[in-house]
Design an enzyme around this catalytic site. Structure first.
Site, PDB file in Angstrom:
ATOM      1  N   HIS A 347       0.796  -1.242  -0.071  1.00 62.84           N
ATOM      2  CA  HIS A 347      -0.076  -0.047  -0.107  1.00 62.84           C
ATOM      3  C   HIS A 347       0.920   1.212  -0.165  1.00 62.84           C
ATOM      4  CE1 HIS A 347      -0.098   1.524   4.264  1.00 62.84           C
ATOM      5  NE2 HIS A 347       0.344   0.182   4.578  1.00 62.84           N
ATOM      6  N   GLU A 394      -5.216   1.716   2.852  1.00 65.32           N
ATOM      7  CA  GLU A 394      -4.944   0.609   3.724  1.00 65.32           C
ATOM      8  C   GLU A 394      -5.004   0.837   5.305  1.00 65.32           C
ATOM      9  OE1 GLU A 394      -2.422  -2.327   6.210  1.00 65.32           O
ATOM     10  OE2 GLU A 394      -2.308  -0.236   5.793  1.00 65.32           O
ATOM     11  N   HIS A 508       3.847   5.121  12.783  1.00 63.71           N
ATOM     12  CA  HIS A 508       2.479   5.878  12.712  1.00 63.71           C
ATOM     13  C   HIS A 508       2.454   7.116  13.274  1.00 63.71           C
ATOM     14  CE1 HIS A 508      -0.693   2.593  11.690  1.00 63.71           C
ATOM     15  NE2 HIS A 508       0.041   2.714  10.791  1.00 63.71           N
TER      16      HIS A 508
END
Length: 707
Positions: A347, A394, A508
């Site tokens: 992704h 994703e 993240h």
């Protein structure tokens, strides 16, 4: 009188010419060339990563559309026919957030800034304002106020511990640590326990290097105190508004109320916060001292469970919008079996800059495509079709890959040989792989041909094997953590997932950028090249070998081990596992027989190979190898989770990242232990029968014979 003889002579001459002319080198020549340093380029892969991560590129944004254009252009330049497959899907973005902590007098209230800080010399300071405010994808809009309860990692067993301690979670705002289960399950478990809201933070012990004198990024690899792990809290797969069908233009869509009734979006508000903010909240807690394994780093304050006296007021408002996402699909058509597909997927969308997750994988994907383009220029053509898939959205819930698989389900079910996934290709040293078991041996063989990027004196296989006591450990693909899910768990396509490293501290956050990768993840980009090498080599063997390199005996062994573990777990329940063990034994026999059939054809292939019946025999045998995995996918799916069709591997009910063997049986056992009725244990027996039938069906496919 002479013409028939002349015709016969010409026919024989043509046959001899077919056998004794060598128009191109064998496939193995091109496979070796694919691995050679002459066509690999760490400068090129580094450039791809740098370009893709220059700006944050969340799904549905112009920046991610630009990244799609870059991938499309790169594939096209490598002689790969490429196009965009777009979908209109429901995504969410933050509008406003606030978090306030009220503490007992005389301590003043704290209003958290909820901001990740740039650092001195940050080369991305000019685009830091493009990073979205920290939030959870698909979070519930609303306000939650209540005393704080510390719930450790927010697992089911953590709530059981609190119950044993006499701590009531109802009406509270829970404080949970990231690190053990999927964040969506953290929020769901909080809701189930009666909480009104959830705060999830990155604890220093897990992400900050353990506290003390440890430095953090950019001076070391660890998460800075202001770093926040964002991400989705959606527990489903694909667009929430189109469960089970593709989000094409004008398609049927569920309303927001209907989406909530599906049960996959959270029903209480949540926010991710930094380690520093989490520790501030922790200091406001009283009550009992938490268990030793719930405590923080050595210089952290004592962790207590509450409730309170600190009181949190959490408010979140999000914008739900239908946005266009773009999958980039590239195709190298097979010369002999164009209707058989070997798919490679990664992704592209990221929560922030995405240097590790996911664009280390995107850079590796483009490296594979570039090398295959060079092979095409040298005369290579794959036997089967190779498809490159660069997925979008994703991060929100495997949305792009799921919508594409749902749209192309029937073609994939009849034509897909295997799907090879690379998400976060590189976050550090150490190679890891997971697969459906018939690919285990292929993975190990490919690793023996690739050089270890961190030790040139050994192969990747040798370094991989050194991580375990015997042969390299291949994990399973039961979890829902990446884009293989729709292929394995929805359609039943053999699949693998590859990466270097594993969990990494800036996951993240806005610090997952090119600087972190260049300093700590892969300074010379040799690991990127190694991922591309093994990824591409596996794809080449699947695409080029006359017989598919599958070994179902590995599958039989894995089934046997899982069944034995199940037998041990249920030893005192009076359940009958004989049908399962009998089905597995039959599956082992079918796996052995098809291996013998392959060997026999290989040994007898000679002049007769040119005749059609021999070609058709090989094709039919390969179809059996390809289709056996489909038999494990039951049309009715798991009870209460019908999108998941695979009865052998699936995500844990309370941790989407967790992998379970026999997930339907596991779900039924969990329910039976909870309610402990004869009907509930009868349901467990029913699930055992279902798996037994699926294994039997797979045996029939391998045998290729009707009853």
């Amino acid at each position: 009188m002479f013409k028939p003889a002349t015709s016969a002579f010409l026919a024989v001459t043509a046959t001899l010419t077919l056998f004794f002319s060598f128009p191109s080198p064998p496939k193995s020549f091109y496979h070796s060339l694919f691995l050679s340093s002459s066509i690999s380029d760490n400068a090129s892969v580094a450039h791809h990563l740098y370009t893709l991560t220059r700006r944050p590129h969340v799904a549905g944004t112009p920046a991610n559309a630009e990244a799609a254009s870059y991938v499309l252009s790169a594939l096209t330049s490598y002689n790969v026919r490429a196009h965009i497959a777009s979908y209109d899907v429901l995504l969410t973005y933050p509008i406003s957030r606030s978090l306030t902590l009220a503490r007992p007098p005389p301590e003043p209230a704290v209003k958290f800034t909820l901001r990740q800080e740039i650092y001195d010399g940050d080369p991305y300071a000019d685009v830091a304002n493009e990073v979205f405010p920290t939030f959870h994808g698909y979070a519930k809009s609303g306000t939650a106020t209540g005393p704080v309860v510390y719930v450790n990692y927010g697992r089911v067993e953590d709530y059981e511990t609190l119950k044993e301690m006499g701590v009531n979670v109802t009406g509270t705002v829970v404080l949970a640590k990231y690190g053990q289960i999927f964040r969506g399950d953290i929020v769901h478990n909080a809701y189930e326990a009666g909480a009104t809201g959830a705060i999830i933070y990155t604890d220093r012990k897990d992400y900050g290097g353990g506290g003390g004198d440890v430095k953090w990024f950019p001076d070391d690899r660890w998460m800075p105190p202001s770093g926040v792990q964002v991400g989705s809290v959606y527990m489903g797969t694909g667009d929430p508004a189109t469960p089970g069908w593709p989000s094409t233009k004008g398609s049927e869509r569920l309303s927001n109320e209907e989406i909530e009734k599906e049960g996959d979006v959270p029903l209480i508000p949540s926010l991710p916060v930094s380690g520093a903010d989490g520790e501030t909240i922790m200091r406001s807690l009283g009550g009992q001292l938490a268990k030793d394994d719930w405590q923080g780093s050595k210089d952290a304050p004592p962790y207590r469970v509450g409730p309170g006296p600190g009181i949190l007021n959490l408010t979140y408002s999000g914008n739900q919008t239908v946005a266009t996402i773009e999958n980039v699909i590239g195709v190298i058509e097979g010369a002999e079996e164009p209707d058989r597909y070997v798919l490679l997927g990664n992704h592209r969308d990221a929560w922030t800059f995405g240097a590790v997750d996911p664009n280390s994988g995107t850079a590796a994907l483009l490296e594979v495509a570039q090398r295959l383009g060079k092979l095409l220029n040298k005369g290579w053509k794959p036997r089967r079709t190779i498809i490159f898939c660069n997925w979008d959205a994703e991060e929100y819930g495997l949305v792009g890959s799921t919508e594409w698989v749902e749209e192309n389900r029937e073609l994939l079910a009849s034509r897909a040989v295997a799907y090879l996934n690379v998400d976060s290709a590189v976050s550090g040293a150490g190679f890891h792989a997971a697969s459906t078991p018939q690919l285990d041996q292929l993975l190990r063989q490919a690793a023996q041909q690739v050089q270890d990027p961190d030790n040139s004196s050994q192969t990747l296989y040798e370094s991989w094997a050194s991580q375990s006591e015997s042969s390299p450990m291949v994990d399973r693909l039961g979890g829902g953590g990446s884009d293989y899910a729709a292929f394995v768990q929805h359609v039943g396509v053999p699949a693998a997932d590859l990466f270097f490293g594993g969990g990494y501290p800036v996951y993240h956050s806005m610090y997952d950028d090119f600087v972190w990768m260049e300093k700590y993840g892969d300074p010379m980009f040799h690991r990127h090249l190694a991922v591309a090498s093994i990824w591409g080599l596996i794809a080449l063997r699947l695409a080029d070998e006359e017989f598919l390199p599958f070994d179902y005996l590995s599958y039989a062994s894995d089934l046997q081990k899982s069944a034995k573990d199940l037998e041990d777990e249920l030893s005192d329940k009076g359940l009958n596992l004989n049908p399962l063990f009998k089905a597995i034994e039959d599956f082992r026999e079918a796996s052995t027989k098809i291996n013998i059939d392959v060997k026999a054809i290989k040994e007898t292939k000679s002049w007769s190979s040119i005749w059609k019946e021999d070609h058709m025999r090989v094709r039919e045998l390969n179809d059996r190898l390809m289709m056996a995995e489909r038999a494990f996918a039951d049309p009715n799916g798991l009870f209460g989770r019908s999108w998941y069709k695979h009865l052998i591997y699936g995500p844990s009910k309370h941790n989407d990242y967790g992998s379970k063997s026999f997930p339907g049986i596991d779900d039924a056992i969990e329910e039976a232990k909870k309610v402990s009725t004869s009907d509930s244990w009868h349901s467990v027996q029913h699930e055992i029968w279902r798996v037994s039938r699926a294994v039997k069906h797979a045996s029939q496919v391998l045998s290729g014979e009707l009853t």
